[in-house]
Design an enzyme around this catalytic site. Structure first.
Site, PDB file in Angstrom:
ATOM      1  N   ALA A   6      38.977  18.229  53.985  1.00 42.97           N
ATOM      2  CA  ALA A   6      38.546  19.589  54.236  1.00 42.97           C
ATOM      3  C   ALA A   6      39.720  20.544  54.336  1.00 42.97           C
ATOM      4  O   ALA A   6      40.849  20.161  54.127  1.00 42.97           O
ATOM      5  CB  ALA A   6      37.728  19.616  55.516  1.00 42.97           C
ATOM      6  N   CYS A   7      39.409  21.811  54.644  1.00 43.74           N
ATOM      7  CA  CYS A   7      40.338  22.906  54.906  1.00 43.74           C
ATOM      8  C   CYS A   7      40.706  23.695  53.647  1.00 43.74           C
ATOM      9  O   CYS A   7      40.865  23.143  52.571  1.00 43.74           O
ATOM     10  CB  CYS A   7      41.610  22.451  55.599  1.00 43.74           C
ATOM     11  SG  CYS A   7      41.337  21.597  57.158  1.00 43.74           S
ATOM     12  N   THR A   8      40.849  25.016  53.840  1.00 45.13           N
ATOM     13  CA  THR A   8      41.332  25.929  52.808  1.00 45.13           C
ATOM     14  C   THR A   8      42.380  26.816  53.462  1.00 45.13           C
ATOM     15  O   THR A   8      42.122  27.403  54.518  1.00 45.13           O
ATOM     16  CB  THR A   8      40.199  26.800  52.255  1.00 45.13           C
ATOM     17  OG1 THR A   8      39.133  25.968  51.779  1.00 45.13           O
ATOM     18  CG2 THR A   8      40.694  27.681  51.121  1.00 45.13           C
TER      19      THR A   8
END
Length: 471
Positions: A6-8
């Site tokens: 995940a994560c941006t």
């Protein structure tokens, strides 16, 4: 290995931003649908003699005797480590860790991850209290990786008032870092992003000792005439093209509409760093982090057949999102740690001044179960209500977010004016007080909207029934 898939992350240089300040930002997305987070100020320490042992993988590190105060967003559940994730310390240095990245099997064959090496649960805790510049952040982390190894692949952002450095640790010991140019921005979505490395320019690039020899010895460079970190260490898979690259495509489509013309969601060679085509505001960063491929066929909230083709930027399982605005202390007196709890698409970013001794009780005390006096649970509840009747409620929700952004700008301007003649502990005390006022205002407005929409939602129930008067 505990990467969360995940994560941006988004970084904006000082000449690329609307107000001349530096921004680093990230959505912290987790595997669980709900993972409660707290917002804390960790106090400075002196004359300490302690050893840190990770509850997650038992990495053991002797801590420095002194450490600075810093903000952080730890997980409520500490059984898998503190997972502090991000923050701003009293030297005015910001960090955002744990952008999960993935190396290919060729490079991992020769430098596998270290089971009890540094993992995302520990990075913020072991680095942020001890660094005095963005560059020092990379150097300090690099030394830890050299000594203890890495348990997983991670992207890390470091910022001070003048510089942003982005670092990618991709194997047990190999890493590189690049300084983001002042007039540029960068977006990365869970894949190795850094491209060409100029080993003749140590002012703008850093790397693990011996990385060139490692690549040459094991014949890992697939290119004939360039040294591209992404090509050597990264992946290009079906998962990348459906889970990762579409997020870069959407962000660049918004921030670089001219330069990104012709790019497609599954393009594997989109640039990591781009020059800004307009001055990027805090609200623009919010828009990208809140987005779910809005106004495209890929919007999961729409009804097009393609709506589930790609993984969106804003997710229901975002634990928290943050925008760390690092400002010149000679001009502004404090940087700002913007916190979003709940689902970014539906919840506001709340501005807290980093030079503070404490956080509001509603952010500090987070119970395990739903409790509406807790900011985390209040925002999660609002997000659930808005999503449940998206078409009916989204306009009111967006108006509420806009209203709070307007209020935040006025509040910050007022505080900046009031702090001109404050210094030392008097300044810290004042900013701590202002943070409590900010929390109270946001909690009040969020509660009001939550109850309003909850009441309206009762009228939209499918279980309602009205007798036909003609019967």
């Amino acid at each position: 290995m505990q990467n969360k898939d995940a994560c941006t992350s988004i970084m904006v240089g000082k000449k690329a931003s609307l107000d001349g300040t530096v921004f680093i930002a990230r959505n912290e997305d987790r595997v669980k649908a709900i993972e409660p987070k707290r917002f804390l100020v960790k106090p400075a320490v002196k004359d300490r003699h302690e050893t840190y042992i990770s509850p997650y993988n038992k990495v053991t590190v002797t801590l420095p005797e002194s450490g600075m105060r810093y903000t952080s967003t730890p997980s409520l559940d500490q059984t898998a480590g503190p997972n502090e994730e991000d923050g701003i310390n009293e030297a005015n240095v910001a960090t955002s860790f744990t952008e999960s990245v993935y190396a290919n099997d060729r490079v991992l064959a020769y430098d596998p991850y270290v089971k009890n090496g540094l993992a995302e649960d520990s990075l913020c805790t072991l680095v942020l209290p001890y660094i005095h510049s963005a560059r020092e952040g990379v150097e300090y982390t690099g030394k830890l990786i050299e000594k203890f190894g890495s348990a997983e692949g991670n992207g890390m952002q470091f910022a001070d008032a003048d510089n942003i450095w982005y670092m990618e640790v991709v194997t047990g010991h190999q890493w590189v870092a690049v300084r983001i140019p002042d007039d540029c921005y960068a977006v990365t979505p869970n894949q190795v992003a850094i491209e060409d490395i100029n080993f003749a320019d140590p002012d703008n690039y850093m790397w693990a000792y011996g990385i060139q020899r490692f690549v040459e010895e094991h014949q890992l460079n697939p290119d004939h005439d360039r040294w591209n970190f992404r090509h050597i260490f990264g992946t290009s898979t079906q998962k990348d093209r459906h889970y990762n690259t579409p997020r870069t495509w959407f962000a660049q489509r918004y921030l670089s509409p001219k330069a990104s013309q012709g790019q497609m969601p599954e393009d594997s060679e989109m640039p990591f760093i781009r020059k800004a085509e307009f001055k990027i505001a805090n609200e623009d960063i919010q828009y990208v982090l809140k987005s779910h491929f809005n106004e495209t066929p890929y919007d999961p909230m729409g009804d097009a057949p393609e709506r589930k083709t790609y993984r969106a930027i804003s997710l229901s399982r975002t634990a928290q999102s943050h925008i760390l605005q690092v400002r010149d202390l000679n001009k502004y007196k404090t940087s700002i740690h913007w916190i979003e709890l709940g689902v970014p698409a539906f919840n506001p970013y709340v501005p807290f001044f980093a030079n503070a001794d404490d956080t509001d009780e509603s952010y500090r005390n987070v119970p395990e179960k739903m409790y509406l006096k807790s900011a985390f649970w209040l925002n999660e509840a609002l997000a659930e209500v808005v999503e449940s009747h998206y078409q009916e409620f989204i306009e009111k929700d967006e108006d509420y977010q806009k209203e709070l952004n307007e209020w935040a700008r006025r509040k910050i301007a007022q505080v900046d004016k009031e702090t001109l003649n404050l210094e030392g502990q008097a300044l810290t005390d004042y900013l701590t007080e202002q943070n409590h006022e900010v929390a109270v205002h946001y909690n009040k407005r969020t509660t009001e909207l939550f109850y309003e929409l909850l009441t309206e939602g009762c009228e939209l129930s499918r279980m309602s029934f009205k007798m036909d008067p003609n019967l």
